[in-house]
Design an enzyme around this catalytic site. Structure first.
Site, PDB file in Angstrom:
ATOM      1  CD  GLU A 290      -3.448   4.660   4.922  1.00  0.00           C
ATOM      2  OE1 GLU A 290      -3.483   5.367   5.932  1.00  0.00           O
ATOM      3  OE2 GLU A 290      -4.380   3.904   4.606  1.00  0.00           O
TER       4      GLU A 290
ATOM      5  CB  THR B 162     -12.919  -2.907  14.705  1.00  0.00           C
ATOM      6  OG1 THR B 162     -11.625  -2.629  14.158  1.00  0.00           O
ATOM      7  CG2 THR B 162     -13.997  -2.605  13.669  1.00  0.00           C
TER       8      THR B 162
END
Ligand code: NAG
Ligand code: NAG
Ligand code: NAG
Length: 532
Positions: free
Chosen positions: A380, A516
């Protein structure tokens, strides 16, 4: 386009080397688009993962938002309108999974967008629900119109009506002194959350969906609201705080008067998709959005000049640093790895090979964050030490205890080790492949998909995992984000699929632009191609 069935990546690489040597590695001219290879066996494996995930969600979660695949429970984390169903719709459409499509349309018709018990995020609701509905409308009113089961053709206008109802319920968010929306809303009764500021991405990632809704319905209200808010981002004030590098902005904007409160930013979470939408708006309509293009060019030129950074232990890699004012921070995120794909899309759109080439370097570096972990999935958040600044500079610390050897071998260290089924690395492989035709990117996407399938497959679907650098992923978080359906599975599928009207093109023939959340939105004035 020609379609091939090939079992292994090695065979695909070999064959495409024979048929398309010219495509490999080179950035093509727009008058000579690459030759694409479809690999049906890979596409079908992704389809199988989609169907497994869908069936788990349908059995244990629908009409709720999100499947918890380990416990076979659900969560209403997106207002309880069935977020995973709406997010899965455009993927089911490009896969032509008509049974799933019609189940989702039945669900869409049943949603009551006027009521919810929990806080509504204007941004999340726009990109997932509004984007998903507009995309379904654009695909079903466009290239897929003739393939929808005929007893559902009268449902297509209803999808648009639901999109418009949703936007009508959201639009009081913009009813502020400046027109900068409040991202936080409540519906029963309608009231704003009362935030003093809104974020760069949460303001700047509305304009595609809200403009599209106006262009389809002919009611210009939606476009005007989103574009007025965007205006504060195109001319950021006060200059000395808002824009530390040309085109690169701070992160938060005052809702009362539209001025920036800080100069902290990056290509990662909170600011990312503002930059993404600048070039996508220009692709959407070159006549109306030339000033968006200019701001995108300023941002990417500035990023190449001021943010590009190479780790001391692997200087071949190119990452983009974040900034706190003019001070750089050598840290990046899985979320930011969409940037390679966005540079590539901009380079194709503007006929500027230098942006495609730089984008491909960003793609290479993000791939390393996958290739070097024990699961083959990227973390992440990651960091590195910049090779130009002195190693004792305050903002340039070495690898933390316990990660020095990993950093020496790989070029980055892990700051947050979890993986929540994010798409950005595979998304950028998709753009890299569509730009170059180089099957290496298909092989990378396949490898990433296989690793995610191995590590995240859990119970009735796929789950977030706690640690990408432990062999089994370090345990499940028991959560299947809706963007797994919308994004990971779509990009993983499309990269192995034949050419279609919604695929990204390298030769200025795009008919769709992906929002997106990877929902394909019909380009303004786009061709009315029908397939099937
Ligand atoms: C459409 O037809 C199918 C069978 O062909 C049926 O199962 C379905 O219920 C019908 N749906 C609607 C909305 O009429
Ligand atoms: C916006 O509001 C802030 C905080 O009240 C204030 O400092 C600033 O001068 C205002 N700017 C403008 C252009 O009104
Ligand atoms: C994905 O995982 C399932 C279940 O373990 C397996 O049957 C399938 O072959 C895997 N697919 C790929 C492409 O690895």
């Amino acid at each position: 386009m020609r379609s091939l069935s090939l079992a292994s990546g090695a065979a695909a690489t070999l064959l495409s080397g024979l048929v398309s040597a010219a495509a490999t590695g080179a950035v093509p001219r727009s008058n000579n688009p690459p030759h694409y290879i479809a690999t049906e066996s890979r596409a079908n494996s992704v389809r199988e993962a989609f169907l497994v995930s869908w069936e788990g969600y349908e059995e244990y979660a629908l009409p709720h938002d999100t499947l918890k695949p380990v416990s076979d429970e659900f969560e209403d984390d997106r207002n309880g309108w069935g977020a995973s169903a709406v997010d899965a719709l455009s993927t089911a459409l490009v896969m032509r999974e008509w049974d799933v499509v019609v189940s989702i349309i039945d669900h869409v018709e049943s949603i009551d967008f006027s009521t919810t018990k929990t806080e509504v995020s204007l941004f999340e609701t726009t990109i997932r629900y509004l984007g998903g509905l507009l995309s379904a409308y654009d695909l079903l009113d466009g290239p897929l119109a003739d393939e929808l089961p005929s007893n559902y053709s009268s449902s297509v206008p209803d999808i648009l009506k639901q999109a418009q109802r949703l936007a009508d319920n959201l639009k009081f968010a913009f009813d502020t002194p400046s027109g900068i929306p409040d991202n936080s809303l409540f519906f029963d009764p309608p009231r704003r959350g009362g935030s003093e500021t809104n974020g760069l991405a949460t303001i700047g990632t509305l304009v595609l969906e809200w403009t599209r809704l106006s262009d389809i319905t002919g009611d210009n209200t939606y476009a005007e609201l989103a574009q007025k808010a965007e205006g504060y981002l195109l001319d950021p004030q006060p200059k000395d705080i808002a824009e530390p590098f040309p085109g690169l902005l701070g992160g938060n904007v005052r809702i009362d008067n539209g001025t920036f409160t800080d100069g902290n930013g990056g290509w990662g979470g909170g600011t990312d998709s503002f930059y993404e939408y600048l070039i996508k708006m220009y692709l959407y309509d070159k006549d109306r959005f030339g000033d968006y293009r200019d701001r995108w060019i300023a941002a990417v030129d500035s990023s190449i000049e001021n943010l590009a950074s190479h780790p001391t232990s692997n200087p071949d890699l190119t990452f983009l640093a974040e900034w706190r004012g003019k001070t750089l921070q050598f840290s990046s995120q899985h979320l930011a790895c969409f940037h390679g794909g966005n540079f590539i899309l901009g380079g194709l759109t503007l006929d500027e090979p230098k942006y495609v080439e730089f984008g491909l370097r960003l793609v290479d570096a993000c791939r390393v964050t996958y290739a070097e972990t024990l699961t083959g999935i990227g973390p992440e958040v990651f960091g590195w030490q910049d090779n130009k600044l002195p190693p004792d500079a305050e903002n340039n610390p070495p690898a933390p205890d316990g990660q020095a050897a990993f950093y020496e071998a790989s070029g980055f260290w892990i700051k947050s080790a979890n993986y929540v089924l994010r798409p950005e690395v595979i998304e950028s492989y998709y753009y890299a492949y569509r730009a170059t035709g180089d099957v290496k990117y298909q092989d990378w996407a396949w490898e990433a998909f296989e690793n995610i399938n191995k590590t995240c497959r859990a119970g009735s679907g796929y789950s977030s995992v706690k640690n990408v650098n432990e062999k089994d992923g370090g345990g499940f978080d028991d959560f299947q984000e809706s963007f797994w359906f919308a994004e990971v599975l779509k990009y993983s599928f499309l990269i192995h699929n034949p050419d279609e009207p919604w695929q990204v093109k390298a030769d200025h023939t795009n008919e769709f632009v992906f929002n997106t959340e990877a929902h394909p939105i019909r380009i303004f004035g786009g061709q009315e191609t029908r397939v099937g």
